[in-house]
Write an enzyme that holds these catalytic residues in place. Sequence first.
Site, PDB file in Angstrom:
ATOM      1  N   VAL A 110      35.069 -57.880-101.253  1.00 18.94           N
ATOM      2  CA  VAL A 110      36.336 -57.067-100.761  1.00 18.94           C
ATOM      3  C   VAL A 110      35.569 -55.636 -99.993  1.00 18.94           C
ATOM      4  CG1 VAL A 110      38.416 -56.331-100.681  1.00 18.94           C
ATOM      5  CG2 VAL A 110      37.821 -58.346-102.041  1.00 18.94           C
ATOM      6  N   CYS A 111      35.936 -55.304 -98.870  1.00 16.89           N
ATOM      7  CA  CYS A 111      35.365 -54.061 -98.399  1.00 16.89           C
ATOM      8  C   CYS A 111      34.080 -53.932 -98.447  1.00 16.89           C
ATOM      9  CB  CYS A 111      36.537 -53.155 -98.859  1.00 16.89           C
ATOM     10  SG  CYS A 111      36.348 -51.469 -98.032  1.00 16.89           S
ATOM     11  N   THR A 112      33.663 -52.674 -99.129  1.00 15.41           N
ATOM     12  CA  THR A 112      32.287 -52.394 -99.195  1.00 15.41           C
ATOM     13  C   THR A 112      31.715 -53.090-100.381  1.00 15.41           C
ATOM     14  OG1 THR A 112      32.937 -50.281-100.265  1.00 15.41           O
ATOM     15  CG2 THR A 112      32.337 -50.145 -97.638  1.00 15.41           C
ATOM     16  N   THR A 130      32.627 -56.443 -93.391  1.00 12.51           N
ATOM     17  CA  THR A 130      32.965 -55.324 -94.435  1.00 12.51           C
ATOM     18  C   THR A 130      33.890 -54.473 -93.706  1.00 12.51           C
ATOM     19  OG1 THR A 130      32.149 -53.806 -95.758  1.00 12.51           O
ATOM     20  CG2 THR A 130      30.972 -53.974 -93.697  1.00 12.51           C
ATOM     21  N   ALA A 163      37.094 -57.503 -95.016  1.00 12.94           N
ATOM     22  CA  ALA A 163      37.123 -56.261 -94.451  1.00 12.94           C
ATOM     23  C   ALA A 163      37.811 -55.378 -95.755  1.00 12.94           C
ATOM     24  CB  ALA A 163      38.078 -56.298 -93.084  1.00 12.94           C
TER      25      ALA A 163
END
Length: 325
Positions: A110-112, A130, A163
Amino acid sequence: MAQRTRPAGRTVLVLLFDDVQSLDVTGPVEVFAGAEKHTPGTYRIRTATLDGAPVRTSSGLTVVPDHALADAPEPDTLVVPGGQGTRDPDPRLTDWLRGHGPRARRLVSVCTGAILLARAGLLDGRRVTTHWAYSGRLARDHPAVDVDPDPIYIRDGNVATSAGVTSGIDLALALVEEDLGRDVALTVARHLVVFLRRPGNQAQFSAQLAAQSAHREPLREIQQWITEHPGADLGVESLAARASLSPRHFARAFRAETGTTPGRYVDRVRLEHARRLLEDTGDGVEEVSRASGYGTTEAMRRAFVKALGISPAEYRRRFRPAPAH
Protein backbone atom coordinates in the site's frame (compact mmCIF):
# COMPACT_ATOMS: atom_id res chain seq x y z
CA MET A 1 -20.85 -23.16 -12.54
CA ALA A 2 -17.87 -24.15 -10.43
CA GLN A 3 -18.27 -23.46 -6.72
CA ARG A 4 -15.79 -21.00 -5.28
CA THR A 5 -13.40 -22.62 -2.80
CA ARG A 6 -13.38 -20.76 0.49
CA PRO A 7 -9.90 -19.87 1.80
CA ALA A 8 -9.83 -21.72 5.12
CA GLY A 9 -8.20 -19.57 7.78
CA ARG A 10 -5.58 -17.96 5.57
CA THR A 11 -3.17 -15.72 7.43
CA VAL A 12 -3.04 -12.06 6.46
CA LEU A 13 0.16 -10.67 7.95
CA VAL A 14 0.59 -6.89 8.10
CA LEU A 15 4.12 -5.59 8.52
CA LEU A 16 4.52 -2.70 11.01
CA PHE A 17 7.38 -0.27 11.58
CA ASP A 18 7.91 3.15 13.12
CA ASP A 19 6.39 6.05 11.14
CA VAL A 20 4.07 3.73 9.23
CA GLN A 21 0.99 5.43 7.72
CA SER A 22 -1.86 4.34 9.99
CA LEU A 23 -4.52 4.31 7.25
CA ASP A 24 -2.34 2.05 5.10
CA VAL A 25 -2.62 -0.45 7.95
CA THR A 26 -6.17 0.00 9.17
CA GLY A 27 -7.81 0.28 5.73
CA PRO A 28 -6.91 -3.23 4.49
CA VAL A 29 -7.23 -4.68 8.01
CA GLU A 30 -10.83 -3.43 8.27
CA VAL A 31 -11.65 -4.98 4.90
CA PHE A 32 -10.25 -8.39 5.78
CA ALA A 33 -11.76 -8.22 9.28
CA GLY A 34 -15.15 -7.40 7.77
CA ALA A 35 -14.88 -10.40 5.47
CA GLU A 36 -13.93 -12.59 8.43
CA LYS A 37 -16.99 -11.41 10.36
CA HIS A 38 -19.20 -12.18 7.37
CA THR A 39 -17.60 -15.58 6.72
CA PRO A 40 -15.97 -16.82 9.94
CA GLY A 41 -12.84 -18.93 9.59
CA THR A 42 -11.75 -17.22 6.38
CA TYR A 43 -8.91 -14.97 7.48
CA ARG A 44 -6.51 -14.84 10.43
CA ILE A 45 -5.28 -11.25 10.61
CA ARG A 46 -1.95 -10.73 12.33
CA THR A 47 0.48 -7.84 12.71
CA ALA A 48 4.21 -8.01 13.33
CA THR A 49 7.21 -5.75 13.96
CA LEU A 50 10.91 -6.55 13.83
CA ASP A 51 11.24 -7.27 17.55
CA GLY A 52 7.61 -7.46 18.67
CA ALA A 53 7.71 -3.99 20.25
CA PRO A 54 4.96 -1.39 19.71
CA VAL A 55 5.46 1.13 16.93
CA ARG A 56 4.39 4.75 16.59
CA THR A 57 2.66 5.70 13.35
CA SER A 58 3.40 8.89 11.43
CA SER A 59 0.25 10.44 12.95
CA GLY A 60 1.32 9.60 16.50
CA LEU A 61 -0.78 6.50 17.18
CA THR A 62 0.85 3.64 19.04
CA VAL A 63 0.17 0.18 17.62
CA VAL A 64 0.90 -3.01 19.55
CA PRO A 65 1.74 -5.94 17.25
CA ASP A 66 0.75 -9.57 17.63
CA HIS A 67 4.22 -10.93 16.93
CA ALA A 68 7.87 -10.30 16.34
CA LEU A 69 8.69 -11.11 12.73
CA ALA A 70 10.81 -14.06 13.80
CA ASP A 71 7.76 -15.62 15.48
CA ALA A 72 5.11 -14.56 12.98
CA PRO A 73 3.12 -17.24 11.13
CA GLU A 74 3.88 -17.80 7.45
CA PRO A 75 1.52 -15.50 5.60
CA ASP A 76 -0.83 -16.37 2.81
CA THR A 77 -1.18 -12.64 2.09
CA LEU A 78 1.65 -10.36 3.17
CA VAL A 79 0.65 -6.68 3.39
CA VAL A 80 3.39 -4.05 3.41
CA PRO A 81 2.07 -0.55 4.21
CA GLY A 82 3.80 2.73 3.46
CA GLY A 83 4.60 5.88 5.35
CA GLN A 84 7.58 7.99 6.31
CA GLY A 85 9.25 4.93 7.77
CA THR A 86 9.96 3.61 4.28
CA ARG A 87 12.46 6.42 3.61
CA ASP A 88 15.29 4.90 5.65
CA PRO A 89 14.12 1.44 6.77
CA ASP A 90 15.98 -0.86 9.12
CA PRO A 91 18.09 -3.19 6.92
CA ARG A 92 16.76 -6.14 8.92
CA LEU A 93 13.27 -5.33 7.63
CA THR A 94 14.47 -5.48 4.03
CA ASP A 95 16.34 -8.73 4.74
CA TRP A 96 13.21 -10.31 6.23
CA LEU A 97 11.14 -9.29 3.21
CA ARG A 98 13.76 -10.67 0.84
CA GLY A 99 13.66 -14.03 2.59
CA HIS A 100 9.95 -14.34 3.38
CA GLY A 101 8.19 -12.31 0.71
CA PRO A 102 8.56 -14.95 -2.03
CA ARG A 103 6.92 -17.55 0.21
CA ALA A 104 3.63 -15.66 0.43
CA ARG A 105 0.87 -16.61 -2.01
CA ARG A 106 0.10 -12.90 -2.41
CA LEU A 107 2.45 -10.01 -1.86
CA VAL A 108 0.63 -6.70 -1.34
CA SER A 109 1.90 -3.15 -0.86
CA VAL A 110 0.00 0.00 0.00
CA CYS A 111 1.35 3.42 -0.96
CA THR A 112 5.15 3.62 -0.43
CA GLY A 113 5.24 0.05 0.87
CA ALA A 114 6.26 -0.63 -2.74
CA ILE A 115 9.60 1.03 -1.95
CA LEU A 116 10.29 -1.61 0.71
CA LEU A 117 9.40 -4.41 -1.69
CA ALA A 118 11.62 -2.87 -4.37
CA ARG A 119 14.54 -2.58 -1.92
CA ALA A 120 14.14 -6.28 -1.24
CA GLY A 121 14.30 -7.04 -4.98
CA LEU A 122 10.73 -8.36 -5.03
CA LEU A 123 9.42 -6.02 -7.74
CA ASP A 124 12.07 -6.48 -10.43
CA GLY A 125 10.42 -7.04 -13.79
CA ARG A 126 6.99 -6.24 -12.35
CA ARG A 127 4.53 -3.52 -13.36
CA VAL A 128 3.66 -1.66 -10.17
CA THR A 129 2.23 1.56 -8.81
CA THR A 130 2.68 3.66 -5.69
CA HIS A 131 1.67 7.07 -4.38
CA TRP A 132 1.97 9.55 -7.24
CA ALA A 133 4.42 11.74 -5.30
CA TYR A 134 6.91 8.87 -4.97
CA SER A 135 6.53 7.13 -8.32
CA GLY A 136 9.43 9.07 -9.84
CA ARG A 137 11.71 8.15 -6.97
CA LEU A 138 10.72 4.50 -7.17
CA ALA A 139 11.41 4.39 -10.91
CA ARG A 140 14.71 6.26 -10.55
CA ASP A 141 16.06 4.18 -7.66
CA HIS A 142 14.88 0.84 -9.07
CA PRO A 143 15.18 0.86 -12.88
CA ALA A 144 14.32 -2.85 -13.08
CA VAL A 145 10.82 -2.03 -11.85
CA ASP A 146 8.14 -0.91 -14.33
CA VAL A 147 6.43 1.95 -12.47
CA ASP A 148 3.04 3.22 -13.65
CA PRO A 149 2.08 6.31 -11.61
CA ASP A 150 -1.55 6.52 -12.75
CA PRO A 151 -3.64 3.50 -11.57
CA ILE A 152 -4.97 3.20 -8.03
CA TYR A 153 -3.77 -0.40 -7.95
CA ILE A 154 -2.08 -2.95 -10.20
CA ARG A 155 -2.07 -6.76 -10.14
CA ASP A 156 0.98 -8.42 -11.70
CA GLY A 157 0.98 -12.14 -11.01
CA ASN A 158 0.93 -12.69 -7.25
CA VAL A 159 2.15 -9.14 -6.58
CA ALA A 160 -0.40 -6.38 -5.99
CA THR A 161 0.59 -2.76 -5.44
CA SER A 162 -1.63 0.22 -4.70
CA ALA A 163 -1.40 3.99 -4.59
CA GLY A 164 -1.94 6.23 -1.61
CA VAL A 165 -3.98 5.50 1.49
CA THR A 166 -7.60 4.77 0.48
CA SER A 167 -6.57 2.79 -2.60
CA GLY A 168 -5.39 0.12 -0.17
CA ILE A 169 -9.06 -0.39 0.69
CA ASP A 170 -9.91 -0.77 -3.01
CA LEU A 171 -7.18 -3.35 -3.45
CA ALA A 172 -8.18 -5.28 -0.32
CA LEU A 173 -11.80 -5.39 -1.53
CA ALA A 174 -10.60 -6.78 -4.86
CA LEU A 175 -8.68 -9.52 -3.02
CA VAL A 176 -11.71 -10.39 -0.88
CA GLU A 177 -13.84 -10.54 -4.02
CA GLU A 178 -11.27 -12.89 -5.56
CA ASP A 179 -11.37 -15.13 -2.47
CA LEU A 180 -15.02 -15.04 -1.44
CA GLY A 181 -17.00 -13.57 -4.31
CA ARG A 182 -18.66 -10.28 -5.13
CA ASP A 183 -21.50 -10.55 -2.60
CA VAL A 184 -19.15 -10.74 0.38
CA ALA A 185 -16.96 -7.92 -0.93
CA LEU A 186 -20.06 -5.79 -1.56
CA THR A 187 -21.30 -6.39 1.98
CA VAL A 188 -17.94 -5.30 3.38
CA ALA A 189 -17.85 -2.24 1.12
CA ARG A 190 -21.32 -1.16 2.21
CA HIS A 191 -20.39 -1.59 5.86
CA LEU A 192 -17.34 0.64 5.35
CA VAL A 193 -19.45 3.07 3.26
CA VAL A 194 -17.17 2.81 0.24
CA PHE A 195 -17.78 1.85 -3.36
CA LEU A 196 -17.28 -1.67 -4.66
CA ARG A 197 -15.14 -1.10 -6.39
CA ARG A 198 -13.03 1.41 -8.20
CA PRO A 199 -11.37 -0.35 -11.10
CA GLY A 200 -7.65 -0.73 -10.57
CA ASN A 201 -6.91 1.24 -13.71
CA GLN A 202 -8.83 4.26 -12.47
CA ALA A 203 -6.49 7.25 -12.34
CA GLN A 204 -5.20 8.53 -9.00
CA PHE A 205 -6.14 12.08 -9.96
CA SER A 206 -8.69 14.01 -11.95
CA ALA A 207 -7.56 15.49 -15.26
CA GLN A 208 -7.27 18.92 -13.67
CA LEU A 209 -5.07 17.68 -10.85
CA ALA A 210 -3.02 15.34 -13.00
CA ALA A 211 -2.03 18.16 -15.36
CA GLN A 212 -0.23 21.27 -14.27
CA SER A 213 -2.06 24.58 -14.43
CA ALA A 214 -0.79 26.70 -17.29
CA HIS A 215 1.17 29.81 -16.34
CA ARG A 216 -0.42 32.09 -18.91
CA GLU A 217 -3.98 33.24 -18.37
CA PRO A 218 -5.24 32.41 -21.92
CA LEU A 219 -4.13 28.79 -21.56
CA ARG A 220 -5.59 28.50 -18.05
CA GLU A 221 -8.86 29.77 -19.45
CA ILE A 222 -8.69 27.11 -22.18
CA GLN A 223 -8.17 24.40 -19.55
CA GLN A 224 -11.23 25.63 -17.67
CA TRP A 225 -13.28 25.91 -20.85
CA ILE A 226 -12.44 22.32 -21.83
CA THR A 227 -13.58 21.14 -18.39
CA GLU A 228 -16.86 23.03 -18.64
CA HIS A 229 -17.60 22.05 -22.28
CA PRO A 230 -16.52 18.42 -22.82
CA GLY A 231 -19.14 17.96 -25.54
CA ALA A 232 -17.87 20.85 -27.67
CA ASP A 233 -15.43 20.79 -30.59
CA LEU A 234 -12.15 20.42 -28.69
CA GLY A 235 -9.81 19.89 -31.61
CA VAL A 236 -6.48 21.70 -31.61
CA GLU A 237 -7.59 24.12 -34.33
CA SER A 238 -10.72 25.12 -32.43
CA LEU A 239 -8.90 25.52 -29.11
CA ALA A 240 -6.06 27.44 -30.74
CA ALA A 241 -8.53 29.88 -32.29
CA ARG A 242 -10.14 30.41 -28.88
CA ALA A 243 -6.69 31.19 -27.44
CA SER A 244 -5.85 33.46 -30.42
CA LEU A 245 -2.81 31.34 -31.29
CA SER A 246 -1.80 29.32 -34.31
CA PRO A 247 -2.50 25.57 -33.90
CA ARG A 248 1.22 24.76 -33.84
CA HIS A 249 2.06 27.48 -31.31
CA PHE A 250 -0.93 26.51 -29.16
CA ALA A 251 -0.04 22.81 -29.09
CA ARG A 252 3.59 23.56 -28.21
CA ALA A 253 2.69 26.09 -25.51
CA PHE A 254 -0.01 23.89 -23.98
CA ARG A 255 2.33 20.94 -23.62
CA ALA A 256 5.17 23.09 -22.26
CA GLU A 257 2.98 24.61 -19.57
CA THR A 258 0.76 21.68 -18.58
CA GLY A 259 3.02 18.69 -19.16
CA THR A 260 0.57 17.00 -21.51
CA THR A 261 -0.77 17.45 -25.03
CA PRO A 262 -4.14 19.10 -25.71
CA GLY A 263 -5.48 15.82 -27.06
CA ARG A 264 -4.54 13.83 -23.96
CA TYR A 265 -5.95 16.51 -21.69
CA VAL A 266 -9.24 16.48 -23.59
CA ASP A 267 -9.34 12.66 -23.45
CA ARG A 268 -8.95 12.70 -19.67
CA VAL A 269 -11.54 15.42 -19.17
CA ARG A 270 -14.08 13.58 -21.33
CA LEU A 271 -13.44 10.29 -19.57
CA GLU A 272 -13.80 11.93 -16.18
CA HIS A 273 -17.03 13.64 -17.23
CA ALA A 274 -18.49 10.39 -18.54
CA ARG A 275 -17.52 8.54 -15.37
CA ARG A 276 -19.22 11.17 -13.24
CA LEU A 277 -22.43 10.95 -15.26
CA LEU A 278 -22.42 7.15 -15.06
CA GLU A 279 -21.89 7.30 -11.29
CA ASP A 280 -24.28 10.12 -10.42
CA THR A 281 -27.12 10.05 -12.97
CA GLY A 282 -29.49 7.60 -14.61
CA ASP A 283 -28.72 8.93 -18.09
CA GLY A 284 -28.43 6.26 -20.76
CA VAL A 285 -25.06 5.33 -22.21
CA GLU A 286 -25.90 7.01 -25.53
CA GLU A 287 -26.84 10.24 -23.78
CA VAL A 288 -23.68 10.13 -21.67
CA SER A 289 -21.51 9.57 -24.75
CA ARG A 290 -22.99 12.63 -26.48
CA ALA A 291 -22.74 14.86 -23.40
CA SER A 292 -19.12 13.83 -22.90
CA GLY A 293 -18.06 14.58 -26.45
CA TYR A 294 -17.61 11.04 -27.74
CA GLY A 295 -20.32 11.26 -30.37
CA THR A 296 -21.04 7.53 -30.39
CA THR A 297 -21.38 4.85 -27.75
CA GLU A 298 -18.73 2.79 -29.51
CA ALA A 299 -16.19 5.62 -29.26
CA MET A 300 -16.90 5.93 -25.54
CA ARG A 301 -16.68 2.17 -25.05
CA ARG A 302 -13.24 2.11 -26.72
CA ALA A 303 -12.06 4.98 -24.51
CA PHE A 304 -13.23 3.22 -21.33
CA VAL A 305 -11.69 -0.12 -22.27
CA LYS A 306 -8.39 1.54 -23.15
CA ALA A 307 -8.18 3.65 -19.98
CA LEU A 308 -9.98 1.51 -17.39
CA GLY A 309 -10.12 -1.97 -18.85
CA ILE A 310 -13.93 -2.16 -18.61
CA SER A 311 -16.95 -0.99 -20.61
CA PRO A 312 -19.13 1.98 -19.55
CA ALA A 313 -21.95 -0.39 -18.60
CA GLU A 314 -19.64 -2.45 -16.40
CA TYR A 315 -18.20 0.72 -14.87
CA ARG A 316 -21.69 1.86 -13.90
CA ARG A 317 -22.52 -1.56 -12.45
CA ARG A 318 -19.42 -1.56 -10.26
CA PHE A 319 -19.20 2.03 -9.24
CA ARG A 320 -22.66 3.56 -9.04
CA PRO A 321 -24.08 3.45 -5.50
CA ALA A 322 -26.91 0.98 -5.06
CA PRO A 323 -30.32 2.71 -4.75
CA ALA A 324 -31.66 2.95 -1.23
CA HIS A 325 -34.55 0.67 -0.38
